[in-house]
Design a protein around this motif. Structure first.
Motif, PDB file in Angstrom:
ATOM      1  N   PRO A 173       0.845  -0.944  -0.065  1.00 17.26           N
ATOM      2  CA  PRO A 173       0.106  -0.206  -0.236  1.00 17.26           C
ATOM      3  C   PRO A 173       0.600   1.621   0.393  1.00 17.26           C
ATOM      4  N   ASP A 174       2.562   1.105   0.452  1.00 12.01           N
ATOM      5  CA  ASP A 174       2.907   2.614   0.452  1.00 12.01           C
ATOM      6  C   ASP A 174       3.356   2.723  -0.549  1.00 12.01           C
ATOM      7  N   ALA A 175       3.381   1.336  -2.054  1.00 15.50           N
ATOM      8  CA  ALA A 175       4.534   1.471  -2.560  1.00 15.50           C
ATOM      9  C   ALA A 175       3.857   2.741  -4.020  1.00 15.50           C
ATOM     10  N   GLU A 176       4.074   3.796  -3.827  1.00 16.37           N
ATOM     11  CA  GLU A 176       3.865   4.405  -5.499  1.00 16.37           C
ATOM     12  C   GLU A 176       4.182   4.084  -6.527  1.00 16.37           C
ATOM     13  N   ALA A 177       5.382   4.053  -6.752  1.00 17.06           N
ATOM     14  CA  ALA A 177       5.578   2.600  -8.075  1.00 17.06           C
ATOM     15  C   ALA A 177       3.944   2.001  -8.451  1.00 17.06           C
ATOM     16  N   ASP A 178       3.572   1.147  -7.589  1.00 17.57           N
ATOM     17  CA  ASP A 178       2.465   0.226  -7.286  1.00 17.57           C
ATOM     18  C   ASP A 178       1.213   1.123  -7.924  1.00 17.57           C
ATOM     19  N   LYS A 179       1.316   2.045  -7.270  1.00 13.58           N
ATOM     20  CA  LYS A 179      -0.338   2.604  -7.096  1.00 13.58           C
ATOM     21  C   LYS A 179      -0.071   2.936  -9.243  1.00 13.58           C
ATOM     22  N   LYS A 180       0.506   3.463  -9.536  1.00  8.06           N
ATOM     23  CA  LYS A 180       0.640   4.551 -10.720  1.00  8.06           C
ATOM     24  C   LYS A 180       1.011   3.302 -11.826  1.00  8.06           C
ATOM     25  N   GLU A 181       1.291   2.084 -11.410  1.00  8.10           N
ATOM     26  CA  GLU A 181       1.167   0.869 -12.334  1.00  8.10           C
ATOM     27  C   GLU A 181      -0.275   0.797 -12.894  1.00  8.10           C
ATOM     28  N   LEU A 182      -0.925   0.297 -11.426  1.00  8.07           N
ATOM     29  CA  LEU A 182      -2.359   0.070 -11.097  1.00  8.07           C
ATOM     30  C   LEU A 182      -3.307   1.295 -11.714  1.00  8.07           C
ATOM     31  N   ILE A 183      -3.079   2.629 -12.003  1.00  5.53           N
ATOM     32  CA  ILE A 183      -3.196   3.565 -12.374  1.00  5.53           C
ATOM     33  C   ILE A 183      -3.340   3.575 -13.885  1.00  5.53           C
ATOM     34  N   ALA A 184      -2.197   3.326 -14.351  1.00  6.41           N
ATOM     35  CA  ALA A 184      -1.548   3.944 -15.668  1.00  6.41           C
ATOM     36  C   ALA A 184      -2.087   2.123 -16.474  1.00  6.41           C
ATOM     37  N   GLY A 185      -2.631   1.021 -15.949  1.00  6.69           N
ATOM     38  CA  GLY A 185      -2.654   0.268 -16.002  1.00  6.69           C
ATOM     39  C   GLY A 185      -4.957   0.642 -16.415  1.00  6.69           C
ATOM     40  N   LEU A 186      -5.960   0.333 -15.438  1.00  4.29           N
ATOM     41  CA  LEU A 186      -6.910   1.427 -15.293  1.00  4.29           C
ATOM     42  C   LEU A 186      -7.377   1.776 -16.508  1.00  4.29           C
ATOM     43  N   LYS A 187      -5.987   3.219 -16.282  1.00  5.51           N
ATOM     44  CA  LYS A 187      -6.556   4.109 -17.505  1.00  5.51           C
ATOM     45  C   LYS A 187      -6.442   3.597 -19.110  1.00  5.51           C
ATOM     46  N   THR A 188      -6.275   1.960 -19.293  1.00  2.00           N
ATOM     47  CA  THR A 188      -6.530   1.249 -20.720  1.00  2.00           C
ATOM     48  C   THR A 188      -7.955   1.205 -21.104  1.00  2.00           C
ATOM     49  N   LEU A 189      -8.555   0.824 -19.414  1.00  2.00           N
ATOM     50  CA  LEU A 189      -9.763   0.586 -19.929  1.00  2.00           C
ATOM     51  C   LEU A 189     -10.759   1.491 -20.802  1.00  2.00           C
ATOM     52  N   LYS A 190      -9.610   2.320 -20.293  1.00  2.00           N
ATOM     53  CA  LYS A 190     -11.403   3.666 -20.963  1.00  2.00           C
ATOM     54  C   LYS A 190     -11.139   3.706 -22.967  1.00  2.00           C
ATOM     55  N   ALA A 191     -10.374   2.790 -23.657  1.00  2.00           N
ATOM     56  CA  ALA A 191     -10.908   2.252 -25.174  1.00  2.00           C
ATOM     57  C   ALA A 191     -12.117   0.873 -25.340  1.00  2.00           C
ATOM     58  N   VAL A 192     -11.842   0.443 -24.358  1.00  2.00           N
ATOM     59  CA  VAL A 192     -12.789  -0.569 -23.917  1.00  2.00           C
ATOM     60  C   VAL A 192     -13.954   0.657 -24.354  1.00  2.00           C
ATOM     61  N   PHE A 241      -8.758   2.202   0.911  1.00  2.00           N
ATOM     62  CA  PHE A 241      -8.264   1.652  -0.462  1.00  2.00           C
ATOM     63  C   PHE A 241      -7.509   2.588  -0.373  1.00  2.00           C
ATOM     64  N   GLN A 242      -6.138   1.941  -2.085  1.00  2.00           N
ATOM     65  CA  GLN A 242      -5.168   2.968  -2.311  1.00  2.00           C
ATOM     66  C   GLN A 242      -5.757   2.969  -3.421  1.00  2.00           C
ATOM     67  N   VAL A 243      -6.759   2.737  -4.427  1.00  2.00           N
ATOM     68  CA  VAL A 243      -7.269   3.135  -5.753  1.00  2.00           C
ATOM     69  C   VAL A 243      -8.842   2.551  -5.801  1.00  2.00           C
ATOM     70  N   SER A 244      -9.303   3.376  -7.130  1.00  2.00           N
ATOM     71  CA  SER A 244     -10.662   3.360  -7.190  1.00  2.00           C
ATOM     72  C   SER A 244     -10.914   3.276  -8.476  1.00  2.00           C
ATOM     73  N   GLU A 245     -11.825   2.557  -8.994  1.00  2.00           N
ATOM     74  CA  GLU A 245     -12.309   3.156 -10.995  1.00  2.00           C
ATOM     75  C   GLU A 245     -14.029   3.148 -10.650  1.00  2.00           C
ATOM     76  N   LEU A 246     -13.856   4.262 -11.425  1.00  2.00           N
ATOM     77  CA  LEU A 246     -16.088   4.248 -11.582  1.00  2.00           C
ATOM     78  C   LEU A 246     -15.993   4.585 -13.036  1.00  2.00           C
ATOM     79  N   MET A 247     -17.204   3.273 -13.257  1.00  2.00           N
ATOM     80  CA  MET A 247     -17.318   3.122 -14.405  1.00  2.00           C
ATOM     81  C   MET A 247     -18.849   3.523 -15.334  1.00  2.00           C
ATOM     82  N   TYR A 248     -19.788   3.935 -16.077  1.00  2.00           N
ATOM     83  CA  TYR A 248     -20.668   4.039 -16.456  1.00  2.00           C
ATOM     84  C   TYR A 248     -20.622   3.343 -17.912  1.00  2.00           C
TER      85      TYR A 248
END
Length: 141
Positions: free
Chosen positions: A50-69, A93-100
């Protein structure tokens, strides 16, 4: 007298045009005030580190790819807000995503879409826990 008749004619034309414009959405079957249901997909991620900023950034970058669906109408990604601490607020929690989505079918199609599967395969090593809340909006509210 001619000036009065011209004004009355202009007023009648305005009222007629306004009535046509007001009725046109109903004539084509799409009233602008008609309620619309949608599916909201809210996912919370707890990272293994939870304290690893690199892991959080990697997860957020991965989530951003889902916009292309194509089924994803809107995607919001965030982290816990620094709001007043209250008993009912869970900001562990550390990261959340909300989709419509427009429908449950669109949300179901998203689950099996290659980009979503690739995201899970690429990023699942980052999280230890995921909680999902899916909601269909109530069109009567």
């Amino acid at each position: 007298m001619q000036h009065k008749n011209k004004r009355a004619h202009t007023r009648r034309r305005f009222i007629k045009n306004a009535a046509v414009l007001a009725a046109s959405p109903a004539m084509i079957g799409q009233h602008p005030a008609a309620p619309r249901q949608q599916v909201i997909h809210h996912v919370f991620f707890w990272l293994k580190n939870p304290d690893a900023e690199a892991d959080k950034k990697e997860l957020i970058a991965g989530l951003k790819t889902l916009k292309a669906v194509p089924q994803v109408r809107q995607l919001l990604i965030g982290t816990p807000a620094s709001t007043v601490k209250r008993e009912v607020v869970d900001n562990s929690f550390q990261v959340s995503e909300l989709m419509y989505f427009n429908s449950t079918k669109d949300q179901d199609d998203y689950q099996v879409h290659p980009l979503h599967k690739a995201f899970v395969e690429k990023c699942s090593h980052l999280w230890e826990r995921v909680v999902v809340y899916d909601m269909i909006t109530d069109s009567t509210v």
